[in-house]
Structures are given as C-alpha cells and as structure tokens.
Scaffold this active site. Sequence first.
Site, mmCIF file in Angstrom:
data_model
loop_
_atom_site.group_PDB
_atom_site.id
_atom_site.type_symbol
_atom_site.label_atom_id
_atom_site.label_comp_id
_atom_site.label_asym_id
_atom_site.label_seq_id
_atom_site.Cartn_x
_atom_site.Cartn_y
_atom_site.Cartn_z
ATOM 1 N N GLU A 4 -0.300 2.023 8.679
ATOM 2 C CA GLU A 4 -1.493 2.675 9.208
ATOM 3 C C GLU A 4 -1.206 3.181 10.610
ATOM 4 O O GLU A 4 -0.280 2.695 11.271
ATOM 5 C CB GLU A 4 -2.680 1.698 9.264
ATOM 6 C CG GLU A 4 -3.368 1.505 7.931
ATOM 7 C CD GLU A 4 -2.690 0.416 7.104
ATOM 8 O OE1 GLU A 4 -2.017 -0.462 7.704
ATOM 9 O OE2 GLU A 4 -2.807 0.452 5.861
ATOM 10 N N THR A 54 -4.307 5.290 6.838
ATOM 11 C CA THR A 54 -3.308 4.871 5.865
ATOM 12 C C THR A 54 -2.404 6.046 5.504
ATOM 13 O O THR A 54 -2.883 7.100 5.089
ATOM 14 C CB THR A 54 -4.024 4.380 4.601
ATOM 15 O OG1 THR A 54 -4.864 3.289 4.974
ATOM 16 C CG2 THR A 54 -3.034 3.941 3.555
ATOM 17 N N CYS A 96 -4.583 -0.744 -7.309
ATOM 18 C CA CYS A 96 -3.392 -0.997 -6.478
ATOM 19 C C CYS A 96 -3.215 -2.476 -6.145
ATOM 20 O O CYS A 96 -2.126 -3.020 -6.295
ATOM 21 C CB CYS A 96 -3.432 -0.151 -5.215
ATOM 22 S SG CYS A 96 -4.790 -0.536 -4.096
ATOM 23 N N HIS A 108 -13.031 4.999 -3.642
ATOM 24 C CA HIS A 108 -11.899 4.275 -3.072
ATOM 25 C C HIS A 108 -11.989 2.783 -3.388
ATOM 26 O O HIS A 108 -10.973 2.118 -3.563
ATOM 27 C CB HIS A 108 -11.865 4.523 -1.567
ATOM 28 C CG HIS A 108 -10.522 4.298 -0.957
ATOM 29 N ND1 HIS A 108 -9.342 4.643 -1.578
ATOM 30 C CD2 HIS A 108 -10.148 3.766 0.240
ATOM 31 C CE1 HIS A 108 -8.311 4.323 -0.805
ATOM 32 N NE2 HIS A 108 -8.774 3.779 0.301
ATOM 33 N N CYS A 146 0.864 -1.183 0.000
ATOM 34 C CA CYS A 146 0.000 0.000 0.000
ATOM 35 C C CYS A 146 0.897 1.228 0.000
ATOM 36 O O CYS A 146 1.683 1.436 0.919
ATOM 37 C CB CYS A 146 -0.894 -0.024 1.241
ATOM 38 S SG CYS A 146 -1.847 1.489 1.426
ATOM 39 N N GLU A 159 -6.041 -5.753 4.454
ATOM 40 C CA GLU A 159 -6.556 -4.487 3.943
ATOM 41 C C GLU A 159 -7.507 -4.706 2.757
ATOM 42 O O GLU A 159 -8.421 -3.915 2.538
ATOM 43 C CB GLU A 159 -5.365 -3.626 3.512
ATOM 44 C CG GLU A 159 -5.736 -2.195 3.211
ATOM 45 C CD GLU A 159 -4.488 -1.379 2.894
ATOM 46 O OE1 GLU A 159 -3.663 -1.182 3.808
ATOM 47 O OE2 GLU A 159 -4.325 -0.960 1.741
ATOM 48 N N TYR A 188 -9.035 0.126 -5.332
ATOM 49 C CA TYR A 188 -8.492 -1.181 -4.964
ATOM 50 C C TYR A 188 -8.332 -2.104 -6.169
ATOM 51 O O TYR A 188 -7.519 -3.020 -6.141
ATOM 52 C CB TYR A 188 -9.394 -1.840 -3.915
ATOM 53 C CG TYR A 188 -9.078 -1.409 -2.511
ATOM 54 C CD1 TYR A 188 -9.160 -0.070 -2.127
ATOM 55 C CD2 TYR A 188 -8.665 -2.327 -1.547
ATOM 56 C CE1 TYR A 188 -8.859 0.327 -0.843
ATOM 57 C CE2 TYR A 188 -8.360 -1.937 -0.256
ATOM 58 C CZ TYR A 188 -8.462 -0.613 0.096
ATOM 59 O OH TYR A 188 -8.145 -0.232 1.379
ATOM 60 N N CYS A 228 -3.546 7.110 -2.378
ATOM 61 C CA CYS A 228 -4.830 7.130 -3.088
ATOM 62 C C CYS A 228 -5.992 7.484 -2.172
ATOM 63 O O CYS A 228 -6.997 8.012 -2.629
ATOM 64 C CB CYS A 228 -5.087 5.814 -3.808
ATOM 65 S SG CYS A 228 -5.016 4.410 -2.745
#
Lengths: 483, 483, 483, 483
Positions: free
Chosen positions: C255, C189, C297, C290, C98, C445, C294, C102
Amino acid sequence: MPLISKEEYLTSLRQLGHRVFIQGRQVESVPDNPISGPGAMAMAETYYQAEHSPELFTARSHLTGEKINRFAHIQQSPEDIVKKVVMLREMGRRTACCFQRCAGMDAINSVYAVTYDIDAQYGTKYHERFKEFLKDIQSRDIVPAACMTDSKGDRSLSPSQQEDQDQYLHVVEETKDGVIVRGAKLHITGGVNSHELLVMPTRALRAEDRDYAIAFAVPAETKGVTFIYGRQPSDTRRLENRRPDVGNLYFGGCEALVVFNDVFVPTDRIFMKGEYPFAGRLVELFAANHRTSYGGCKVGVGDVLIGATAAIAEAQGTDQASHVKDKLAEMIHLNETLHGVALASAARGRQTPSGSFAVDQLLANVCKLNITRFPFEISRLAQDIAGGLMVTLPSIEDQEHPEIGEYVKKYMAGKAGVSSETRMRLLRLIENMTLGTGAVSYLTESIHGAGSPQAQKIMITRLADVATAKSCALSLCGLQTLV
Amino acid sequence: MPLISKEEYLTSLRQLGHRVFIQGRQVESVPDNPISGPGAMAMAETYYQAEHSPELFTARSHLTGEKINRFAHIQQSPEDIVKKVVMLREMGRRTACCFQRCAGMDAINSVYAVTYDIDAQYGTKYHERFKEFLKDIQSRDIVPAACMTDSKGDRSLSPSQQEDQDQYLHVVEETKDGVIVRGAKLHITGGVNSHELLVMPTRALRAEDRDYAIAFAVPAETKGVTFIYGRQPSDTRRLENRRPDVGNLYFGGCEALVVFNDVFVPTDRIFMKGEYPFAGRLVELFAANHRTSYGGCKVGVGDVLIGATAAIAEAQGTDQASHVKDKLAEMIHLNETLHGVALASAARGRQTPSGSFAVDQLLANVCKLNITRFPFEISRLAQDIAGGLMVTLPSIEDQEHPEIGEYVKKYMAGKAGVSSETRMRLLRLIENMTLGTGAVSYLTESIHGAGSPQAQKIMITRLADVATAKSCALSLCGLQTLV
Amino acid sequence: MPLISKEEYLTSLRQLGHRVFIQGRQVESVPDNPISGPGAMAMAETYYQAEHSPELFTARSHLTGEKINRFAHIQQSPEDIVKKVVMLREMGRRTACCFQRCAGMDAINSVYAVTYDIDAQYGTKYHERFKEFLKDIQSRDIVPAACMTDSKGDRSLSPSQQEDQDQYLHVVEETKDGVIVRGAKLHITGGVNSHELLVMPTRALRAEDRDYAIAFAVPAETKGVTFIYGRQPSDTRRLENRRPDVGNLYFGGCEALVVFNDVFVPTDRIFMKGEYPFAGRLVELFAANHRTSYGGCKVGVGDVLIGATAAIAEAQGTDQASHVKDKLAEMIHLNETLHGVALASAARGRQTPSGSFAVDQLLANVCKLNITRFPFEISRLAQDIAGGLMVTLPSIEDQEHPEIGEYVKKYMAGKAGVSSETRMRLLRLIENMTLGTGAVSYLTESIHGAGSPQAQKIMITRLADVATAKSCALSLCGLQTLV
Amino acid sequence: MPLISKEEYLTSLRQLGHRVFIQGRQVESVPDNPISGPGAMAMAETYYQAEHSPELFTARSHLTGEKINRFAHIQQSPEDIVKKVVMLREMGRRTACCFQRCAGMDAINSVYAVTYDIDAQYGTKYHERFKEFLKDIQSRDIVPAACMTDSKGDRSLSPSQQEDQDQYLHVVEETKDGVIVRGAKLHITGGVNSHELLVMPTRALRAEDRDYAIAFAVPAETKGVTFIYGRQPSDTRRLENRRPDVGNLYFGGCEALVVFNDVFVPTDRIFMKGEYPFAGRLVELFAANHRTSYGGCKVGVGDVLIGATAAIAEAQGTDQASHVKDKLAEMIHLNETLHGVALASAARGRQTPSGSFAVDQLLANVCKLNITRFPFEISRLAQDIAGGLMVTLPSIEDQEHPEIGEYVKKYMAGKAGVSSETRMRLLRLIENMTLGTGAVSYLTESIHGAGSPQAQKIMITRLADVATAKSCALSLCGLQTLV
C-alpha cells in the site's frame, strides 16, 4: 444456638401469612404447593447444609459471637468471601438451581457497609438500626429477601420524571412513626420463601429523586405486600404425576413480582431516607458483592450439568470419542474460568470503613460478564453431547403403558446395562437445566441477575486503570503526552 | 545485601564467556548487540525494579533471611504467589514483552519441591544440594534459565526409541565426579541473558528412559554449550537507525536453541539422575507454576496494548464512538479475566511436602488455556481501533525527508494538536505488539509457552472432579448408579 | 488481442515515470527494488494467469467484444460475479498475499454503474466518458488503482469543516480544460504497480461539501502525484540474502500514501463533479463490490495457510493427533464460511440501471464482517499446530554456518526424512502470513480493507428487513401493532 | 391440479388411521389434539402457502409437467435449490418452528438420485419404482416423512454386531410379495403429520450388514407401525386455557419415535435391498441436501426472533441504546451468514447422474456446522435485550385476576402506550423460541437435526481439497515435497 433445622424453616414458611399468587390463584402454603414447593426446598437446603456441613455453611457472628448460618454473616475477611464463593458452588451442586438465599446475604453485607458511610457523612443512626435488624436475622436464622429492581416505566426518564410516579418505589407519606411507601420490585428471587423484605433503591439518584432514596426492611406478611409468582418454562410439569419428566426431582429457583401498595415502614426499620448520593453507592456495592456470588452458584450448577453430560455420554457409549472428551474438557475449562475470577474477586477483597469486607469490584464485574456468556456455551456443548433425543423422548407414561411401554424400554435403552429409564432421567435433567425451569436459573438469570451485561461493561470501563496503561504505552514508544 | 544493580547485571553479562550466535555470527556482547540488546534490557529491568520498588520486587530468603530479588525466592505462602503474579503484571507493563526471568523462578520453585519428594522416596540428597545451588543464586543475585523442551525428534516415539538418541538430552557417560550429557533444549527464554542453566526433563518417563531422567545446573559459559538465537518478525528493524519504527524503543523478549554437546556436569549440581517416576511430576509442577505466571506477565503486556489503543483512539478522535468504547471495555474484560484466574490459582495455592507453596494446578491450567486465546482477540480489537494505517504507514525517514516530509506531517497528523510522529509512534508500538517482535511474546508464546493448549486440556480433564459432579447429577434425577 | 504478458506488464511498470519513495529514498524501478519487487510480482501474476488460465481469468468485453483480462471486465451477470470470486480465490492461493488488482476492478464496476445514474438525474455525460476511459483500460490491459480513503483530519468534522481543507481531496481550481485537485489518498493498494489512478470520494457528502464530490482518473506519472510506500512487518528481510527466511519467496502486498499536490485533471477524465448526493452511493456500491471480493482473495490466502499448516503437522508427525485434525477441520470450516457468503452475495447479484451487475449488498457486508474475524482465528489455530518453533527458529545462516550448522540440521529436523530446511521453510511461510508481510494482507487488511467492521455493522442494520421480521413476530403472538 | 388446500390436508390427516400415542394416551385426531395440533398446523401452512404464494411454493413436475407443491419437487437446476432455500426461510418466518415437510422433500431428492446409481451398478429397477411412488406423492399432494435415524444400541458396534438385532431396522423375513421389517426410527420429524413413511438406512454399511441396507415406503397407517410423540419443554402449556402464555399461538414442531413391529413392505415400494455399498452414499446425499435446508428454515425462525427482539426493545424503550443496536446488528449478521452459506451451497449445486440437482456438499456441511452454533448466540443476545422479565413474568391469569390484575397491568406496562399484555406476548414468544417448544426447533434441532456437529466436521475434512492447498504452500516457500 441461632440455627434452625430445615423442618423448622419449612414450618415457619407454612405459618408465614404472606399473600402469594400463582397463576391467578392465591397459595395457601408455599412449600406444599406443587409449583412453588421445589423453590422452598432449595431455600430449605441452606438450612440442611448448615446442620450437616457446619464448617463451610456456618460462621461466627461478629455481632453476637454466636455460630450462625453463613448466609446471615457479615464478611470479616477475604477468607470469609472465599468461603462464601465455595459455599455457593457447593449449594449449586446440591440443587442445580437458584437457591435464592445469597441475594439477601449480599444485601445485608452491602447495607451494613453503606449505612456506616451515610452515618459518617450525615450523622444519622442507620448503621446501629441495621445492626439491630441484623441481630434479629441472625438470631432467628431467618431469610431477608433482597428487593432492588423497580418496574422503571420509561427507561429514558428518571424516577421523578415518570408519568406514573410509582414506577420506582417511593415514599408517599411520612407519619409520626415511619413512612408509607408504594411501588413494586421485580424479579424478587426467593421472595416467597423469605421472612423479611430488605428494600433498596435500584439506581443512582439525584436531588430531585430524593423521595426514591429509601431503604428499609419489613416482614413479608406486612399489610399491602403482594407476591405474584413468575412463570417458568415447563413449570406445570410439576403438576403431572410423572416425576422423572420433571428433570430435577427436588429443587427449583423462583422469582416474584412484589407489590408494595401503601406499605407502612416503622422508623426503626428505615436504613436510608433521602440521602440520595448514597443510592448509587449502595447499588454498586450490592451489585459487586452479588456479581461475585454468581461465580459460586452458577459454577456449582455448571458442575451438575457437566456431571449429567459425562454420565449420559457414558450411558450412551460415546464417552471415549475424542470430540466428546474435548467438549467435556472445554465445559470444565469454561466453568472453572468463571469460578477462578470469582475466587480472585473474593481473595482480593478489601475492608470497608465499617470494618466488613467487600469483593474487588473490578474482578466482580469481570466475573459476572463471563457469567452472561459461558453458561450458554456450556449448555450448547451439553446438548451436543446429550444428543437430540433430549427433546424427542417419549414421556415416562409411554414407558409405563401396557402396549407401547415395551417399545420404549427396548429402543430407548443405552449401552449394555443402562435402562431406558436411566437414560430418560439423565436427559430430562439436562433438558431441565438447558430448556426448562433450571434454565431460568442457569441461563437467563446468568445474563440478567445482579445486573445485565451492559451494566458490567460500564463498571469495567469505570474501574479499570486505563490511565496507567496509557502512560506505560506512551513511555515505551518515547512519548510524554499525546499533545 | 544480595541485590545487584541493573548496571552490575549488565556488566556481569558482558563478562560472561558464553557462546552465542545470531544469524550466523558469534556475538561479542549480548547487551551491546543491536539485535539482542533489548532482550538483555528487559531482563535488566528486573534488577532495576528490585532497587526502585523493593516492596513488590524483593522478598526475604527463607534460607538465609536476607532480602533477595523476588525472582530468586521460594514461595512461602499463597500470598507470596499472589505477589509473584502482581509483580509479573507490573513487569509486563514496564516492558511490553517477555522479560524472561520468571521461567527460572518457576523452575527453582519446582525443583525445590520435587527434590524433596525424591529424597523422601529414594533417600537421595538432592534437596540439600539444590539448596546450596539456590543459596548461590540468591546471594549472587544471578539468573538461572529454565531449560526444559527437547527437540523430540519423532513425536510418536519415546526418548529411548528415537533413532537419534540425542533428540532428548541424556547422560552419555558417567565419570567419577559427575556425568557427561548431550542433547539440545529449544525455545530457551532468556537463555543468553542468564548466568546458569537449570536443566530438567521435558516429559513423563518410563523405566527404559531412565537415562533421560536427568536434572542439573551448569554455568552458561560451560564448555560444550552453544546458544543459537531465534529470529523474530521485524527483528532487523533494530539495525536501522530509525528508532520510532522499532515500536518498542527499549525492550524485547528472546529465545535461543541451546545445544549441550558433551557437557560435563559435576555431581554437586545434579538434582535428579535416573529417578524416572519423578520426571513427569517435575514437568507438571513446573508447568503449573509457570502457567499461572502467564496470568501476570501477559496481562501486563495486555495493559500496554490497551493503553496504546486507548491513546491512539484519542489521538485519532474516535475515543467517544460507542463501538470504540465497547471494544476497549471488551479488551479490558478479557485481560482481567486472564489475571483473575491467575490470582485465584495463586490465592488457592497449597503447601508442598518441602514446605514451599505451589499454585492450584487446575486453575493454573485453566488460566493458561485462556491465555492461548484471549490475547489474539485483544490484538484483533486493538488493530480494529488502531485502523489500517498501522500497516500502511510511511517510515520515519519519509517524514524526515526534505521533499516529501511535509506530506507525511500534513496527512498523517491526528486530531488537533497530535503530530504525525506521535501517531506513528503509537501505531508502531501496536504493530510491534501484534505483528512484530512483541507479538512473539504476546501471541505465539501465549499459545506455546509453558505448554501448548492440548497439554492444558489434558491436565484440566485429569484434575477436575468429574466423579463428584456425576454423582450430584445422578442424585438430582433420582439415580444411584448408571447401571 | 488486448492481453499483455507478464513480462510486458513488468516492462510497462519499469517505464512508468511515477514518483515513488520507499523509506526515504526515491525508487528507480518498482519491480526491481527488493522491497517493492514482490508487490509488483503479485500484480504481474494476474497477467500470467490470464495467459495460462484464460477460461477463468479472461472475459469478453461488453464494450468491444474482445477477450480481456477479467480484472478489467464489467460484470454482465451474477455468473460473472461468481467467476470473479472464484478467480480471486485462485489468485490468493497462487500468491498468499494481496495481489492488488481487484480494487481497481471493483472501482470500475462501481463508477460504471453510478455515472449512469448521475447522468439519468442530471443529464450529464459522465457515463460515456467513463466508457471511453474503460475502453482504454481494457484495450491496453492496464491497471487502474482505486483511490478512495482520505486522510480525514478530525473525524468528528465534515470535509468542509476541517481546519486544513486538504484533509479530504478536493477541487482547488477550475480551468478551461479541467480542474486542479489537492489532497491525499491513504492505503492505496497496488498504487505503485498501477498505470492509472481512479479517484473517488470517501464518504457521503452534503451540499456544503460539494467541492469534495469529485471522481476522476489520471495517469500515475501525472505531475504532482507522489507515492510514499508503507512499511510492513519484516519488510527488510527482503534485503537479506537469505531467501528462506523471507517466508513467501515470491509475492507480497503493498500500500502507499498517494499525495495529489495540485494535480491537473482534464475534463474528459472527470466522472463526477459536484453531484454530492451520489458520493455516498458510489462509496456504498464500491464497498459492497469490494467486500464480496474479500470472500475470494482472503479465502485463497487462507487455503495456503491451511495447506502450510497441514504440511507442517505432517512434517512434525502430529497430523494424526485428534486435536490437530479437529483444528484443521475448524480452519477449513471458517475459511469456507467466508467463501460461501461471498458466493451467495455474487450469485444473488442484481442488475443496475446501467445494465451491469452488482453484488447483493447485505450479503456483501455480512461476508466482510466475517472476514474481519475469522482469519484471526484461523491464524491462531495455524500457530497452535505449527508450534512455538515458528518464532524461536534460528536463521538460515545459522544452518549454513560451518561450526553450528550441524546442530541446526540435527535438532531442527522433523520426522524421518524431513530436513531442517524443509521445516524451516514451512514455518517461515506461516510466520510470514501470521506475523510478517503476509499478515498485513491476511489480518490487518481483513479488518480495515473495504471498510472497517463498524461500517459493515451500520450497513447490515440499514439493509436488513427488520420491519418484516417484526411483523412476523407480532403476528405469531397475536398482536397487530406495538401500541 | 395436484394441489390440495390446507383444509383438505387437515381432513386427510383426521382420516388417516395411524396409531399415535402422546404421553401414554392414544390420539384420536392429530390436528385436534391440543398437544399435537400446532404441529399439524405448521405442516398445513405448507399447503396454505402453495395456494397463496404459488410462485415460490409450487413448481412444475418434471415427471408429469403439472404444477405441484415445491415440497414434492425434484430439483431440476441450481435455481430450484436456491428457491427451496428461500421458500424454507419464508416458512420459518411464518411459523417460527420446524414445519417438518422439508425432510421428506430432501429424502425424495436423495432417493431419486441414488436409486438411479444403484440401477446403473446392479441393473435393478429401483429408480422407475421410485418414480411411480413419487408420482403418487406429487399427484395426491401428500407428505412422505423421512425416516432415517435408528436407535443404534451400542454405538461402538455395527448393526449386525448388536446383541439386539432390532437396534437397526432390518429385514426379518422375505415373502413372495415383499419383505417384513422390524426396528425403530427415532426423532421422526412430522411423522405423525405424514401420509407415507420413506425409510432409509442410517449409516454406511458393510457386506455383513446387508440386511440393514433397506429403503422403502409404506403408508403411515400400515399395520405394525406405531408413533410415540416426543415431549417438549412447556408442551403442556397448550393444555391451559391461557393462550398468550403459550408464546407461539399457532405453530410448533414435533418429532416421534416410530416403531416398525414386523411391518410388511410390498415389492413395488422397495427402493434398496441389500445393495449395501450405496447405503453410505444415500445417507451422505440426504444429509447434504438436508443440511442446506437448515440454512433456510432456521434462518426464517431467526428472523422471527430478531423481529420479536427488535419489537420488545421498542416496547421497553431501549431500542436506541447503542449496545442494543449493536447486538441486533450482530444477530442479523449471524443469521445472514447462515443463509449466505446455504444459498451458496444451492447456487453451486451440481447435476447428479439421474439428471436431478444436488447441493454443493462441502458448503452444505459448512452451512450446517454454523447452524449448530449461531442460533445459540442469537438466542443469548435475544434474551440479553429482552431482559430478565422473560422468565419472571406473571401468567396471563394473574393479569386477569380481579384483585391483583391491576398490579400486573400497572407494573408490567412498557413505554408509553405499550400495554402489559403486549409486552407479555412478545416476551412469551421469545421464551417459546429460546426456552420452550420453539427452542426444540431452533436450538437443539439445530445441533442434531440432519446430523450432529462431529458428522459435519468429518465431512468437511473429507470434502475439502487440502492436497491443493498443501501444494500451493509448498510451492510458495520453495519446496517440491515434504520428504
């Protein structure tokens, strides 16, 4: 010896005066009607096997000491339950469909155990009565159909809350010699091929539903009883004179709606009346016994599908492709998983207070929940390997046609030496099992027979020992309690 | 009585002069090293249980008649195998990891049966020799580690074709009193916690690989033997002084690379030498016995994960959400499916010519193939219910910090009455089992331990009776043969 | 030009006076701390790429017309969203974790659109304020962290019903120039690598929860803000001086728990205050934007896992086995399915009243629900192909040890020419991604980031057009209506 | 305007002099025969929609500038492909079956692009010829059937190696004006409802198979062409006079075996002859275009199944049960996943050298591979929610029977106000789609149409960029190369 032959069974069925309708017409002889015939033949196969494979298909009655059909036997040990599961797989292999006699077998085992418990609590005499009924079943080698599922009306209401009280079968009148009942039982497997109807409540009941807590047996030809035969996909292919197109040449499962329109039940055939706390228990025990059975019969049907798929792969010359081998291995793996859990449920069976043995209930539910899933994947893999031709194939009449027959024979042939007809027969069998009459037994019934998936999830949650699991977890991370 | 206590076991381990390296440093005492300690404690728990739950954890030796640890027992009946599976589940629940002693147990059962078969064929005396070794194991209550997997070099070549001949362990020299061997065995579960090493070939062999057909036992401290400890995710959390962050406070699995650098094996500890046709048979039998074991131990570990997940749901106030209940039921369902097939494989066990009992091999492979899948889905569901906090949680030192500790306590608390530390401990346990040292046991080992998925697929294909299935299918669609 | 270099970014981070704690110790420089360094480097890579791949990583600001980092861009067309998804996949491939930027990008796009809607309804001036904030972000090329998830306390209670009112961040005081807020945001994050914190409500709110309907931005170093860094599996391997054991040598996700202890927010940084009907809308829009991300990424991370798995298969000489090829194809298939739905969600994006573009919400939720599943299966297949050595491998220090190093080099080597270290590095990378710090990004995640699976199911049910589907079905079977 | 009405289409079909056999009998009028009628009506619906929903169902011809049916259109942009996918979903919703016209659409798009490439390589004139053919198709608004799959004989042999050379369609003679061909094409979707047959090779070919590298078009009524209609499960229910039992009252898919027995093809209708290197390319392009189409049509059919399932749940009063809601959400999720990948494949379409646009091939294959799986799970969930009554239901004639009709009406009724017939109609529709004629379209065809799963796996492996993925992985763990 209380074992009758297949032919004697079929004769008894022809002579049975029960009232059966198929697609709007009353049936004269169930085994001789082209639609219902294969269903009767599947049931008849249980008689044939008892004669020809007695070591597996017969047992010694604990009541009479006589050799009886295992389908009429009260399980006396875990080994008896294991044998049941193995026998059902063998029957599945022989018929590739639902052969219908296990529901009655599981029902007599359940009523046997629960009547004992009711008597212990209430001082009633149901268990002895039931033993008399059972002796009759065993000695005449006849079939009792298990009748459980009611029509249920509005599912958010209990039986007594229904607008139409008949949506659950119930006592409408008590007479000197018995009771009069009304209602209907749905999806009755093999009902039209059975001599007796063994009726049980369909759910747990409360005090206000006392009138619905009724279990009993009546002969199939009793006045007021009507069977309405269920339709199946491709059922009318049996009416055509083109045998190979039917897929499974000999056998088929069958269900019927059974209506009880003011049917009289004599006292000596009543096995529960008003003891509502035992309704749920009977349902659960029957469900558990029957859920384990699915890990026998459906696995045997799965064997046939695996065999047909392996054969068509060979016929089409694809059996050595690595992805085909992998998919066949996966089909076998899934099928054996189903069987394994059933065997475990049987081998871990426990004795009931009545002395008989019942399956491990947690594993029985686990077995059945897998049954609601894996046959669909097995079918998908079978269709994958079989190829699209399964559903685009001409009919056998096209092959026999003077002009175009040659085209079919030429272009539908398999690898060297495999005729178009061989290929067609195998593809039609797979079609039967995955999209035809056989799919009723193998797929839809695998979801809903012996209770729908959600019923199994609820039982699994209830039966699992989560408390111990929690305490193990707490202990390993250094906790005594949550709060 | 040949049963030693947990403390006696740990003492014996401390005194064992074996050569163990962890992350580049030689270890003085395996149970006292913070990295390897939890592994020793998991093994030690098998001693503790034999003392405290003898009915399940001990058996009667068929050689000496004495009460022995069940882990040292040769199975005398299907019931013995069932007890094994149940015992392993119990151990899994107690430790939430690989407790390592079952590999040796399954190995002695396999070598026991196969040495008998070799003798029958070749007139050798391996079986008696092995019984002597076994009596020693049983009477001293010591642990033999199963050593099977070789480093294998280039997998497309057989042992004797390898450029580096040592890629498969082999005899490099024969002496008057025995042989000298060289090679390495990988992934040796519990090796560093074992007193003896029981070495077996890793694959079927042909005549030219005769030198690799060698089975024997040597003490762990034998000259030339070196253990190199495997790393695990989060292994060094054990070095921190922050106990809750470690997840599983007490136990852990462990594997090691075991190097045999010109190790002498005396003749009376050789159990196969050159009888290459039996190498494959030994591998298959050990694999089958061990694959069934996974349906015990991993299921017990699964119980802990289910328990931890149920507990954290309760701690977080989500336990009544319908989707959480459904997911927990699914976790239980998958876990019990694993167990069911193992129990079936055990209950359907058959007697070997040696008199001992072995599992049903088809079901054993089916059991293990499910094990390569379901724990991953169970873990995913556990993480789903646990919530993302599992991987974003501050450390226990943050909670104990004078300034920011209050924030952690305030914002990490669960529902009323559940402290942040309670929540943290449960989440760390789930993290351990799904992403930490415990995941080595529960996930990766579930794929590869006792053989990788493809090995099971191959065995399932080989063991299934597809020929009968095919003939059932042909018969039902009216065919005799394909061609 | 408003683009700063990677080094300038890292310098800005070193100079940022925010208060960060890792495992009980306050951190001086986030990029220079061994635990938090890789997280900063992942974020820094977004700067590096903008410099080196500007065609994908930069965009033209619709506010200023200047070339900006695409992570700071407001989407002006479906093509812009498609580019975002493709860019995120590229970043995932570069970092295998991650990279954190984003969330802020999706947050500014969501607040941008919703402030416009609030203004339209209430006549407020949030949208212009937000544009000012955005210009600052764009022109200084800085990172805003999206702060959404509250600690939530008892989940069965709404914010205002909580015993501890701070379980949801809220306004505790209004001043002449702004407001004072208190609460905590979890799982933030990239929080410690961000210059600004963009705070939003976490759920739909009702009138009584008006004080919780607050959205604003404050600099990360604002008084009262504390970051507490989350632990990850194997995080402390970064403290060891054994680089290959860390798996991913350069990057990692991160995080933090972010505490807002009476933090002052000036009026010109408030973007919602009390307009509770828009809280749910903001959450849904951010979630949708969001959730589509995913599918970029995680797919890029999946690419790395697929690449590592293909490489280790080659290194071990198993790449030509048919089952390995089949499993790799399956991994690719699953990964591309994830990407496909994200691309569709982007390409079918629609214009918001503010003029910006947002994803197709139904497909965004479908995309994310698959993300909660497929990476687990991809990981399982990666571990299957990689082999058990992944978790039993000695450490690099064992390989470098003078005595035992040779054993490691000899027995851990792959096929001809592949050194033990090459093999170890690849296995450690796969371990990192499936059981280590990388698994936090790739697995856990993937379940919980951007909302848990159940949240997606609820949205899918809400957004799907079942009414039309029903009416099609009714019409085809000849019905007008149900009743 | 080159658009004809539904009625004009049906008239043209009645007048078409093609030779069609169904179950051994020659058919006079395809739309008027009860078995083949529903297939013709599904095709006819594409005419109806062009008239009533022209914005989606028509396009502007790039050849003539005229408004044409979109099914006859050459894609001029990614947006055109997106519209195709959306149109196909809409058609699926309207018909709940295979409406057959997309195969021809995908074929003309593929032949269009590849003839251009052949000409570029060989200096031939196929592309212009094909454009003439296409103008005819567009201006007369007629249907070309795509004819690809050969009978294939022994699958381990190439076309020229077959014992019977006709197992792949080939040129048997060249004449002054054209060629004479022989062979058969299987599974020809909508063949009997088409005016023209567009024939293509079925696989990549080598030099020795040059005679099999033939592509052409001939009218359906050409001498030597014979259609033999494929059987489907429950096909003969259409012969009964009991409409509700048929499930889907109006529509059905259809396939036929098409025999080319020495058929003459004039030169101006030949589009490839001997250019064998382009055979594989044509197959792949057609496959890709057609695989994306499945993410339109099958999704529309899925919509109907979802709608029918939601309706029956409501009718039976189970729609508020949490597990039912969860299962419906899952059905929608799977269905939208299918659609999403198709949309992505369309939106990421690229221009071919001919100027037309084709789908993204990797995503097209990913789309189709999901199609081979998810409809089976959607069907399973539909059957789960529908209940076992779906396969035990009496026939409509039972309901209309004077004596027993009342029983059916009473016990088959749903929740308050829902008549037994309403319930029966919905259940019959679900039966049709999961076990009847509709299941041919929705299930089996989803596996095999446009190529079987293994074909997609092979293409996915070939098209994926694993090399880049590997290099990303190597770089992240510090390696340059493997060796």
